[in-house]
Write a protein that holds these residues in place. Structure first.
Motif, mmCIF file in Angstrom:
data_model
loop_
_atom_site.group_PDB
_atom_site.id
_atom_site.type_symbol
_atom_site.label_atom_id
_atom_site.label_comp_id
_atom_site.label_asym_id
_atom_site.label_seq_id
_atom_site.Cartn_x
_atom_site.Cartn_y
_atom_site.Cartn_z
ATOM 1 N N PRO B 140 0.817 -1.222 0.000
ATOM 2 C CA PRO B 140 0.000 0.000 0.000
ATOM 3 C C PRO B 140 0.850 1.272 0.000
ATOM 4 O O PRO B 140 0.567 2.211 -0.752
ATOM 5 N N VAL B 203 -4.852 2.397 -8.368
ATOM 6 C CA VAL B 203 -5.710 2.129 -7.210
ATOM 7 C C VAL B 203 -6.385 0.767 -7.369
ATOM 8 O O VAL B 203 -6.410 -0.053 -6.437
ATOM 9 N N ALA B 204 -6.905 0.512 -8.597
ATOM 10 C CA ALA B 204 -7.579 -0.757 -8.859
ATOM 11 C C ALA B 204 -6.596 -1.918 -8.729
ATOM 12 O O ALA B 204 -6.924 -2.960 -8.157
ATOM 13 N N ARG B 207 -5.976 -2.794 -5.181
ATOM 14 C CA ARG B 207 -7.118 -3.511 -4.606
ATOM 15 C C ARG B 207 -7.081 -4.981 -4.980
ATOM 16 O O ARG B 207 -7.314 -5.854 -4.147
ATOM 17 N N LEU B 208 -6.764 -5.236 -6.270
ATOM 18 C CA LEU B 208 -6.706 -6.621 -6.737
ATOM 19 C C LEU B 208 -5.554 -7.374 -6.076
ATOM 20 O O LEU B 208 -5.666 -8.553 -5.761
ATOM 21 N N THR B 210 -4.175 -6.862 -3.149
ATOM 22 C CA THR B 210 -4.223 -7.006 -1.685
ATOM 23 C C THR B 210 -5.629 -7.365 -1.239
ATOM 24 O O THR B 210 -6.314 -6.561 -0.609
ATOM 25 N N PRO B 211 -6.072 -8.602 -1.577
ATOM 26 C CA PRO B 211 -7.456 -8.999 -1.245
ATOM 27 C C PRO B 211 -7.737 -8.956 0.252
ATOM 28 O O PRO B 211 -8.872 -8.733 0.653
ATOM 29 N N ARG B 213 -7.071 -6.726 2.311
ATOM 30 C CA ARG B 213 -7.379 -5.402 2.842
ATOM 31 C C ARG B 213 -8.824 -4.995 2.573
ATOM 32 O O ARG B 213 -9.305 -4.004 3.082
ATOM 33 N N ARG B 214 -9.495 -5.743 1.693
ATOM 34 C CA ARG B 214 -10.862 -5.364 1.346
ATOM 35 C C ARG B 214 -11.757 -5.485 2.553
ATOM 36 O O ARG B 214 -11.665 -6.435 3.329
ATOM 37 N N ARG B 218 -10.942 2.194 5.712
ATOM 38 C CA ARG B 218 -9.770 2.962 5.281
ATOM 39 C C ARG B 218 -9.496 4.101 6.254
ATOM 40 O O ARG B 218 -10.409 4.794 6.695
#
Lengths: 232, 219
Positions: B140, B203-204, B207-208, B210-211, B213-214, B218
């Motif tokens: 991140p 950003v996308a 996200r992909l 680092t699953p 962190r979903r 935030r």
């Protein structure tokens, strides 16, 4: 590398050190554009930042402005500005330089005030100071190191932006690069680049010195600071 | 065509070839500069982590380089690499170092010591530790630095015009010279759109990648 030697020869030629296109004239122009813009930036951004910091509002706005600022291509903004009815004048250059110099001073002043020890502010209030006095006698002096840091960033930004402005109009040392570009004169372009780079580093060094001078707590901080820099 | 309006659909239609070429050059220069900058920054950050003396040198040098205005940087590099895209790319790589090396170092330093200890306890060696534990956790922070570097690289590429390789910047200067507003505005808008698009993609991608962190709130 031959071009580089030719550039040094260009710098050594006394013909380039006089007249309206000479290095000294361009240097004075650059310094004038930079200092007047920096002055306007300080006059606008420091009071606004102080006030926003004092009331504790607009923090996200200040941070967002500086984030968006990075994505904005300086060159495009300058060209667009020059193609508006404002046209090609020194003042258009100054307006652009001010716009690019505002964000760092504004954010740093805001953060500087927000980071002032709340106890100091409460003590000042308890002593009967009104809002203006708190700002002038407590928050402003304690925020000075960060404010000067913002002014330093703005100064470097403005020196660089003034160079880009020379690609469009306006004077300054950038003109030596762009005039060389226009004529396909590579040694002159490199010579101009050397001068601009030297000026930028000089301004940065000067501001860093200033930053160290104006820190009101420097006598207290001096010892731990030197200790740390020796350890790193 | 006498009116010289800011917006001119006809310009975009008739000159779509030129615009696409400039856009392609812009994207190509940016991607090469960011990829090379990231690779170089990794090596420098790892070296800086290993040898602390080297860290001060790297951070100091990259900060000084960052102070040099980009037009001057391209002008100086001109004496080495000439009027080529390489000059622009090298300049942009040098600028990206100050952001990326710092970002990578901060990210790696931020890995909690107990996580590292746990990995050591599980028998992870230094390489596996870096690839399987430290990098994923630092991702991140690294991507945050990468976003800043990419966005400012896209903006700065326009100034490559000074050595004749500025992508969309070439169109901006030509539009200025011929006082043709649609060309300047179209190219400027494309630069900003490109920067926003690149930012969204990063950003996308984060996200992909680092699953885990979903769903985490935030900060």
């Amino acid at each position: 590398m031959n071009d580089f030697l030719d550039a040094l020869r260009w710098l050594g030629d006394s013909a380039h050190w006089s007249g309206p296109d000479g290095v000294p004239t361009r240097f004075v122009e650059h310094m004038w554009l930079t200092s007047i813009s920096l002055l306007i930036v300080c006059v606008i951004a420091i009071p606004v930042g102080l006030w926003l910091g004092h009331i504790g509002r607009g923090g996200t706005l200040a941070i967002n402005i500086s984030n968006v600022g990075r994505a904005v291509p300086t060159f495009a903004v300058l060209v667009l500005l020059f193609m508006t009815p404002l046209g090609l004048s020194d003042w258009t250059v100054i307006i652009a330089l001010v716009v690019f110099g505002l964000p760092p001073v504004l954010t740093n002043t805001y953060v500087g005030v927000r980071e002032v020890d709340r106890d100091a502010v409460d003590a000042a209030r308890g002593m009967g100071m009104d809002a203006m006095q708190v700002m002038r006698k407590v928050e402003l002096p304690l925020a000075v190191p960060l404010i000067v840091n913002g002014v330093r960033l703005a100064a470097v930004q403005i020196v660089a932006t003034a160079t880009v402005a020379a690609l469009v109009a306006g004077g300054g040392l950038g003109r030596i690069i762009t005039a060389g570009f226009g004529r396909g004169d590579r040694p002159q372009m490199i010579a101009g680049a050397i001068l601009v780079a030297a000026l930028a580093l000089l301004v940065e060094a000067l501001m860093e010195w200033l930053q160290r001078r104006v820190d009101p707590l420097r006598r207290i901080r001096r010892r731990p600071l030197t200790a740390r820099s020796a350890a790193v | 065509m006498v009116r010289n309006d800011w917006v001119c659909p006809e310009y975009v239609q008739t000159r779509s070839g030129e615009i696409t070429d400039a856009l392609q050059q812009h994207v190509w220069i940016t991607v090469v500069a960011v990829v090379v900058g990231l690779a170089l920054s990794f090596v420098l950050a790892l070296l800086a982590r290993r040898y602390r003396r080297f860290a001060a040198l790297i951070l100091g040098t990259s900060t000084v380089l960052y102070t040099v205005p980009s037009l001057a940087m391209f002008g100086l590099l001109l004496s080495v690499t000439g009027l080529t895209a390489t000059t622009v790319i090298v300049g942009l790589v040098l600028y990206s170092l100050v952001i990326l090396v710092r970002g990578i170092m901060t990210g790696l330093d931020g890995v909690p010591p107990d996580v590292r200890e746990a990995a050591v306890g599980m028998g992870y060696g230094p390489v596996r530790m870096l690839l399987r534990v430290e990098l994923p956790l630092a991702l991140p922070t690294i991507v945050a630095a990468l976003r800043v570097a990419t966005v400012s690289t896209i903006a700065m590429t326009t100034l490559g015009v000074i050595v004749g390789h500025g992508g969309l910047g070439d169109l901006i200067l030509r539009g200025l010279r011929s006082n043709f507003r649609p060309e300047v505005l179209t190219a400027s808008v494309l630069v900003v759109v490109l920067a926003l698009l690149a930012d969204l993609i990063l950003v996308a991608a984060l996200r992909l990648a680092t699953p885990w962190r979903r769903g985490v709130a935030r900060a």
